[in-house]
Design a protein around this motif. Structure first.
Motif, PDB file in Angstrom:
ATOM      1  N   SER A 130       0.815  -1.212   0.000  1.00  0.00           N
ATOM      2  CA  SER A 130       0.000   0.000   0.000  1.00  0.00           C
ATOM      3  C   SER A 130       0.852   1.267   0.000  1.00  0.00           C
ATOM      4  N   GLN A 131       0.313   2.306  -0.613  1.00  0.00           N
ATOM      5  CA  GLN A 131       0.858   3.647  -0.445  1.00  0.00           C
ATOM      6  C   GLN A 131      -0.097   4.408   0.465  1.00  0.00           C
ATOM      7  N   PRO A 132       0.378   4.885   1.634  1.00  0.00           N
ATOM      8  CA  PRO A 132      -0.518   5.637   2.519  1.00  0.00           C
ATOM      9  C   PRO A 132      -0.957   6.959   1.880  1.00  0.00           C
ATOM     10  N   MET A 133      -2.126   7.444   2.300  1.00  0.00           N
ATOM     11  CA  MET A 133      -2.625   8.772   1.929  1.00  0.00           C
ATOM     12  C   MET A 133      -2.779   9.563   3.223  1.00  0.00           C
ATOM     13  N   ILE A 134      -2.582  10.887   3.121  1.00  0.00           N
ATOM     14  CA  ILE A 134      -2.647  11.741   4.299  1.00  0.00           C
ATOM     15  C   ILE A 134      -3.566  12.911   4.000  1.00  0.00           C
ATOM     16  N   LYS A 135      -4.540  13.172   4.882  1.00  0.00           N
ATOM     17  CA  LYS A 135      -5.372  14.355   4.725  1.00  0.00           C
ATOM     18  C   LYS A 135      -5.800  14.829   6.108  1.00  0.00           C
ATOM     19  N   ASP A 136      -5.554  16.100   6.396  1.00  0.00           N
ATOM     20  CA  ASP A 136      -5.979  16.703   7.658  1.00  0.00           C
ATOM     21  C   ASP A 136      -5.555  15.886   8.866  1.00  0.00           C
ATOM     22  N   GLY A 137      -4.306  15.453   8.865  1.00  0.00           N
ATOM     23  CA  GLY A 137      -3.769  14.764  10.035  1.00  0.00           C
ATOM     24  C   GLY A 137      -4.246  13.339  10.199  1.00  0.00           C
ATOM     25  N   VAL A 138      -4.887  12.783   9.168  1.00  0.00           N
ATOM     26  CA  VAL A 138      -5.329  11.393   9.226  1.00  0.00           C
ATOM     27  C   VAL A 138      -4.674  10.622   8.089  1.00  0.00           C
ATOM     28  N   MET A 139      -4.135   9.439   8.405  1.00  0.00           N
ATOM     29  CA  MET A 139      -3.571   8.569   7.379  1.00  0.00           C
ATOM     30  C   MET A 139      -4.591   7.500   7.012  1.00  0.00           C
ATOM     31  N   TYR A 140      -4.766   7.290   5.690  1.00  0.00           N
ATOM     32  CA  TYR A 140      -5.627   6.212   5.195  1.00  0.00           C
ATOM     33  C   TYR A 140      -4.720   5.214   4.487  1.00  0.00           C
ATOM     34  N   VAL A 141      -4.672   4.008   5.009  1.00  0.00           N
ATOM     35  CA  VAL A 141      -3.738   3.021   4.469  1.00  0.00           C
ATOM     36  C   VAL A 141      -4.462   1.679   4.367  1.00  0.00           C
ATOM     37  N   THR A 142      -4.113   0.902   3.330  1.00  0.00           N
ATOM     38  CA  THR A 142      -4.731  -0.415   3.169  1.00  0.00           C
ATOM     39  C   THR A 142      -3.729  -1.494   3.543  1.00  0.00           C
ATOM     40  N   ALA A 143      -4.249  -2.692   3.758  1.00  0.00           N
ATOM     41  CA  ALA A 143      -3.403  -3.837   4.058  1.00  0.00           C
ATOM     42  C   ALA A 143      -3.891  -5.025   3.251  1.00  0.00           C
ATOM     43  N   SER A 144      -3.132  -6.120   3.354  1.00  0.00           N
ATOM     44  CA  SER A 144      -3.493  -7.357   2.672  1.00  0.00           C
ATOM     45  C   SER A 144      -4.930  -7.752   3.019  1.00  0.00           C
ATOM     46  N   TYR A 145      -5.532  -8.616   2.205  1.00  0.00           N
ATOM     47  CA  TYR A 145      -6.888  -9.110   2.424  1.00  0.00           C
ATOM     48  C   TYR A 145      -7.926  -7.983   2.439  1.00  0.00           C
ATOM     49  N   SER A 146      -7.703  -6.950   1.626  1.00  0.00           N
ATOM     50  CA  SER A 146      -8.718  -5.903   1.439  1.00  0.00           C
ATOM     51  C   SER A 146      -9.148  -5.252   2.755  1.00  0.00           C
ATOM     52  N   ARG A 147      -8.139  -4.811   3.528  1.00  0.00           N
ATOM     53  CA  ARG A 147      -8.432  -4.098   4.772  1.00  0.00           C
ATOM     54  C   ARG A 147      -8.016  -2.630   4.644  1.00  0.00           C
ATOM     55  N   VAL A 148      -8.769  -1.746   5.290  1.00  0.00           N
ATOM     56  CA  VAL A 148      -8.488  -0.311   5.257  1.00  0.00           C
ATOM     57  C   VAL A 148      -8.449   0.224   6.683  1.00  0.00           C
ATOM     58  N   TYR A 149      -7.512   1.148   6.925  1.00  0.00           N
ATOM     59  CA  TYR A 149      -7.359   1.729   8.256  1.00  0.00           C
ATOM     60  C   TYR A 149      -7.296   3.242   8.155  1.00  0.00           C
ATOM     61  N   ALA A 150      -7.947   3.930   9.092  1.00  0.00           N
ATOM     62  CA  ALA A 150      -7.733   5.358   9.286  1.00  0.00           C
ATOM     63  C   ALA A 150      -6.972   5.508  10.597  1.00  0.00           C
ATOM     64  N   VAL A 151      -5.842   6.210  10.534  1.00  0.00           N
ATOM     65  CA  VAL A 151      -4.936   6.285  11.673  1.00  0.00           C
ATOM     66  C   VAL A 151      -4.601   7.753  11.918  1.00  0.00           C
ATOM     67  N   ASP A 152      -4.561   8.145  13.182  1.00  0.00           N
ATOM     68  CA  ASP A 152      -4.118   9.492  13.528  1.00  0.00           C
ATOM     69  C   ASP A 152      -2.649   9.636  13.109  1.00  0.00           C
ATOM     70  N   ALA A 153      -2.391  10.554  12.163  1.00  0.00           N
ATOM     71  CA  ALA A 153      -1.043  10.651  11.586  1.00  0.00           C
ATOM     72  C   ALA A 153      -0.032  11.202  12.587  1.00  0.00           C
ATOM     73  N   MET A 154      -0.509  11.790  13.663  1.00  0.00           N
ATOM     74  CA  MET A 154       0.401  12.331  14.666  1.00  0.00           C
ATOM     75  C   MET A 154       0.820  11.265  15.676  1.00  0.00           C
ATOM     76  N   THR A 155      -0.124  10.399  16.049  1.00  0.00           N
ATOM     77  CA  THR A 155       0.132   9.466  17.140  1.00  0.00           C
ATOM     78  C   THR A 155       0.169   8.008  16.719  1.00  0.00           C
ATOM     79  N   GLY A 156      -0.400   7.675  15.566  1.00  0.00           N
ATOM     80  CA  GLY A 156      -0.489   6.283  15.165  1.00  0.00           C
ATOM     81  C   GLY A 156      -1.662   5.543  15.768  1.00  0.00           C
ATOM     82  N   GLU A 157      -2.568   6.259  16.440  1.00  0.00           N
ATOM     83  CA  GLU A 157      -3.735   5.583  17.014  1.00  0.00           C
ATOM     84  C   GLU A 157      -4.793   5.345  15.944  1.00  0.00           C
ATOM     85  N   GLU A 158      -5.421   4.169  16.017  1.00  0.00           N
ATOM     86  CA  GLU A 158      -6.450   3.846  15.024  1.00  0.00           C
ATOM     87  C   GLU A 158      -7.708   4.654  15.252  1.00  0.00           C
ATOM     88  N   ILE A 159      -8.278   5.153  14.151  1.00  0.00           N
ATOM     89  CA  ILE A 159      -9.564   5.849  14.215  1.00  0.00           C
ATOM     90  C   ILE A 159     -10.677   4.890  13.817  1.00  0.00           C
TER      91      ILE A 159
END
Lengths: 590, 255
Positions: A85-114
């Motif tokens: 995956s290539q992460p995307m960043i918007k307004d301090g949130v990272m949107y990144v995908t993983a294997s098996y068609s999974r998507v995560y929104a993560v606080d880009a400052m802390t790494g905490e999952e949203i």
């Protein structure tokens, strides 16, 4: 106090919905300007033209040694496999995908999952080359991605809840989606995977707000394209004009040519560039002819899906040299004239510079050390095939592996999916490539829906004892290799370059590495704990420059790599995204 | 520490609110879940006219029938909420009736251990009328893998709806089941995948007869029953799961 906490829980989703209607939505303008804005990454390619060049220079070749990891985030689960995956960043949130068609929104400052979204996949999915995903598209308040069962899913960017879901193709026929879709002027554009199963490739546009289809363009000659008006399919011309021009019999009906890696877009010519995969089956003696539009680059009108021009890198491919690799638009000066060019580094070992307005061949040259199947390119860019370079026809031979040849590069390519980068400062392309060959022979095969449709056997061998991967700096004006970095294992991760005179990429050994863009000197390395086959990004947040990359060994190499296994067999799987920054007090430390 | 002491501690840490009667079943989750799902403002009364029927023992912990019988309940119904006290995610459903509320709601659910089941009905005066029942169980219904997960061909039957409208002496019964794994997300390697929204509409007017939100406690391949006192046997069922799949079917009337 408990009562307050509970009350808060209940109000969170309402609040999130309110926010999404506000100013923090991703606009067409954000997407078109992504290459110039440093506080976000809202396109796959760090700009629709795919240059992966950041104008940021806070982090540069004199201070990159001070780059520090700030957080890591685990994708979790028992399932790992490749993380491309290539992460995307918007307004301090990272949107990144993983294997098996999974998507995560993560606080880009802390790494905490949203939030997290796990697609529920049927057991019968048929990805040829690992259960990977390469990233999302962002549009308005939506996060949109493709699944291994060939669906598009739009999620609310604040809650992760499904807004719409759309079946693009039938996974039971062999289709899947692994590439990141792209957004161009309010249209969501996607390709499909499945060239190993005799599918018919297609590029399609959807309304990102509703998932309604807008147009479809088959990538195999003879199939009708359509535009959709008020839900009605309106014929928009047969791809290539008519069936049977470059295919024998009815072979075009299962012709493959999957545009599985997605595409790029050039605003100056209003053109989409999509590459197409191998013709099906692999056994080329079953399909004499050029087999359009397999192993080609297509210039497509984003408004209705019409093909403006095509450039076929491997006509009548017999080596699985998919032509999907990214087409990067760039301008350069030649005798005082500005040339509007596009460059692509093909699986077949040649680097092509094309006129992006009409597809004319400007020049081409090998970017690998040796090419066996062609002695060069003619003045139109068509390969000059070597005698006996093509595996033999099993119908005329007897015995196992009859007609076997040694071909170089191997079918995994001089360069595979992993995107290269173009620096506007150095004028160089940074190409992640591999030096390997294969024994390949043909076999009889017939088409059966949902079954592998190859008609070939193969085994890959490293070309050298001590290295397979080569990161190269290539001059598109001369074909000169300006510098190279050799890596023991094959390179399978994307590249990024910055105005800080830096080139970033990852290695299967686990490292995120940074190089001097002019000299190739290695300036930084950090081991992420598992192989890096993702693509790094960089952005700026609170005045500090950040770098992120997904980590997790996998992809096609461990599945298809043959004797390469000797080098990679001890690499462990993983599933994380790592984020680094240059602390503000270290910017001027050198 | 005794259970009474825990309740006492909980009570002291909460703002006192009027109108919460003592739980006749003595569940440790009583106050916590009432506050969680009904809030701590509206008064709550125990009301035997909200009849909650479950079997005394759950033979199959992942398929336990629940019937909410409101045929003797005289007041208008604004909202209905059901939860299973000792399940990991207790919430079972929230239901908003249309102009004519259902007189009976029935469905199957999961139990993780022996537990009380609660159904609360909000009247026009803002009072919650609460009925309870207790089901004994060996347990494990929420964290056992679904039957569907063991079937590699589950997508073949996925989303198949069987159902119809059946006339009663007066009124109509809508009964349907849908093939859906309803994965709770608590089984390793199987992500959350369940039907969240159920809407039943009048075919002619398209007005909703009811809308319902389901949670993870609902059972695999759920079967739901709704009875209405006065209603034409002609409705459209629409459901949507958390993956965005939509399911629609006509129940009764002309196809």
């Amino acid at each position: 106090m408990r009562s307050n906490r509970i009350a808060m829980k209940f109000s969170v989703s309402a609040l999130a919905l309110a926010v999404s209607l506000g100013a923090h939505a991703v606009t067409d303008e954000d997407i078109l300007n992504d290459q110039a804005t440093t506080d976000d990454v809202v396109t796959n390619g760090m700009g629709l033209n795919g240059q992966r060049f950041s104008p940021l220079s806070t982090l540069n070749s004199s201070n990159v040694e001070n780059l520090q990891p700030v957080w890591a985030f685990a994708f979790g689960g028992e399932k790992m496999r490749g993380q491309e995956s290539q992460p995307m960043i918007k307004d301090g949130v990272m949107y990144v995908t993983a294997s098996y068609s999974r998507v995560y929104a993560v606080d880009a400052m802390t790494g905490e999952e949203i939030w997290q979204y796990d697609a529920r996949l049927p057991d019968g999915i048929m990805p040829c080359c690992d259960v990977i995903n390469r990233g999302v598209a962002l549009y308005d308040d939506k996060v949109i991605f493709g699944t291994l069962d060939a669906k598009l899913v739009a999620l609310n960017k604040d809650t992760g809840k499904v807004v719409w879901i759309k079946k693009v193709a039938d996974y039971q026929a062999g289709y899947s989606i692994t590439a990141a879709p792209i957004i161009v002027n309010g249209k969501l554009i996607t390709g499909v995977s499945g060239g190993e199963f005799g599918i018919v490739g297609k590029v399609e546009a959807y309304d990102p707000n509703t998932g309604e289809i807008l147009w479809t363009r088959p990538t195999v000659e003879g199939h009708m394209g359509y535009v959709y008006r008020d839900g009605e399919a309106v014929e928009n011309g047969i791809s290539g004009g008519q069936a049977g021009l470059t295919w024998p019999g009815d072979m075009w009906q299962t012709g493959g040519a999957a545009p599985w890696l997605g595409g790029t877009y050039d605003a100056s010519t209003d053109t989409l560039f999509f590459g197409t995969g191998n013709p099906a089956p692999w056994n080329s003696h079953l399909r004499p002819g050029d087999n359009l539009f397999s192993s080609s680059r297509l210039a497509i009108d984003p408004n209705d899906g019409s093909i403006k021009w095509h450039f076929q890198t491997t006509p009548h491919d017999g080596w699985d040299y998919d032509g999907v690799n990214e087409v990067i638009s760039f301008d350069y000066e030649d005798d005082g004239e500005m040339v509007r060019a596009a460059a692509t580094a093909d699986r077949n070992g040649f680097f092509y510079v094309l006129n992006r307005e009409n597809g004319d061949f400007i020049r081409g040259f090998p970017f690998v050390d040796e090419i066996s199947w062609a002695s060069g390119l003619d003045e139109d860019g068509r390969p000059i095939y070597t005698e006996d370079g093509r595996p033999g026809n099993p119908a005329e031979l007897s015995g196992e592996q009859a007609g076997s040849v040694v071909a170089r590069p191997a079918f995994l390519g001089g360069k595979n999916w992993m995107p290269m980068a173009y620096s506007q400062d150095t004028g160089l392309f940074y190409v992640p490539s591999n030096e390997w060959s294969m024994d390949i022979w043909n076999e009889a095969v017939s088409y059966k829906q949902g079954a592998a449709y190859l008609g070939a056997g193969f085994t890959i061998k490293p070309a050298n004892e001590d290295f397979i991967g080569v990161l190269r700096a290539m001059d598109p004006r001369t074909g000169e290799e300006v510098w190279r970095y050799e890596n023991t294992a094959p390179l399978w991760g994307g590249v990024m370059t910055t105005a800080g005179n830096l080139v970033f990429t990852g290695t299967p050994e686990g490292y995120l590495k940074a190089f001097d863009a002019r000299t190739g000197e290695e300036l930084y390395r950090f081991n992420t704990g598992s192989g890096v086959v993702g693509t790094p990004v960089t952005w700026e947040m609170n005045g500090e420059q950040y770098v992120s990359v997904a980590s997790g060994w996998g992809g096609a190499v461990p599945l298809w790599g043959g004797e390469v296994a000797r080098v990679v067999k001890d690499f462990n799987q993983g599933g994380m995204v790592w984020t680094f920054k240059l602390p503000s007090d270290r910017v001027a430390s050198n | 520490m005794t259970r009474l002491a825990i309740i006492a501690l909980l009570a002291t840490s909460l703002p006192a609110w009027a109108g919460l009667p003592t739980d006749p079943y003595g569940s440790p989750m009583w106050e916590y879940n009432v506050e969680r799902y009904l809030g701590n403002v509206a008064p709550v009364v125990l009301d035997e006219q909200v009849q909650v029927k479950v079997p005394p023992f759950a033979e199959n912990s992942s398929q336990v029938p629940l019937t909410v019988d409101l045929s003797n309940y005289p007041l208008p119904i604004r909202e209905m909420v059901a939860w299973v006290d000792l399940n990991p995610i207790p919430h079972l459903f929230s239901l908003t009736p249309g102009p004519a509320p259902a007189t009976l709601v029935s469905m199957n659910f999961r139990v993780q251990q022996a537990t009380t089941v609660r159904v609360a009905v909000l009247d026009d005066d803002g009072v919650w009328h609460l009925g309870s029942a207790f089901v004994d169980a060996a347990g494990g219904g929420c964290t056992a893998p679904s039957m569907t997960a063991a079937n590699p061909d589950w997508e073949q039957n996925f989303g198949t709806i069987r159902g119809g409208a059946f006339s009663r002496v007066d009124g109509v019964r809508f009964k349907f089941s849908v093939m859906h794994p309803m994965d709770s997300g608590m089984v390793d390697g199987v992500p959350l995948f369940h039907i969240e929204h159920v809407v039943l509409r009048d075919s002619a007017s398209s007005d909703p007869l009811l809308t319902m939100n389901l949670s993870e406690s609902a059972a695999e391949n759920p079967m739901l029953v709704f009875e209405f006192g006065h209603q034409t046997p002609d409705a459209v069922l629409w459901m949507r799961d958390n993956n965005g799949n939509e399911f629609e079917r006509k129940l009764g009337g002309q196809p």
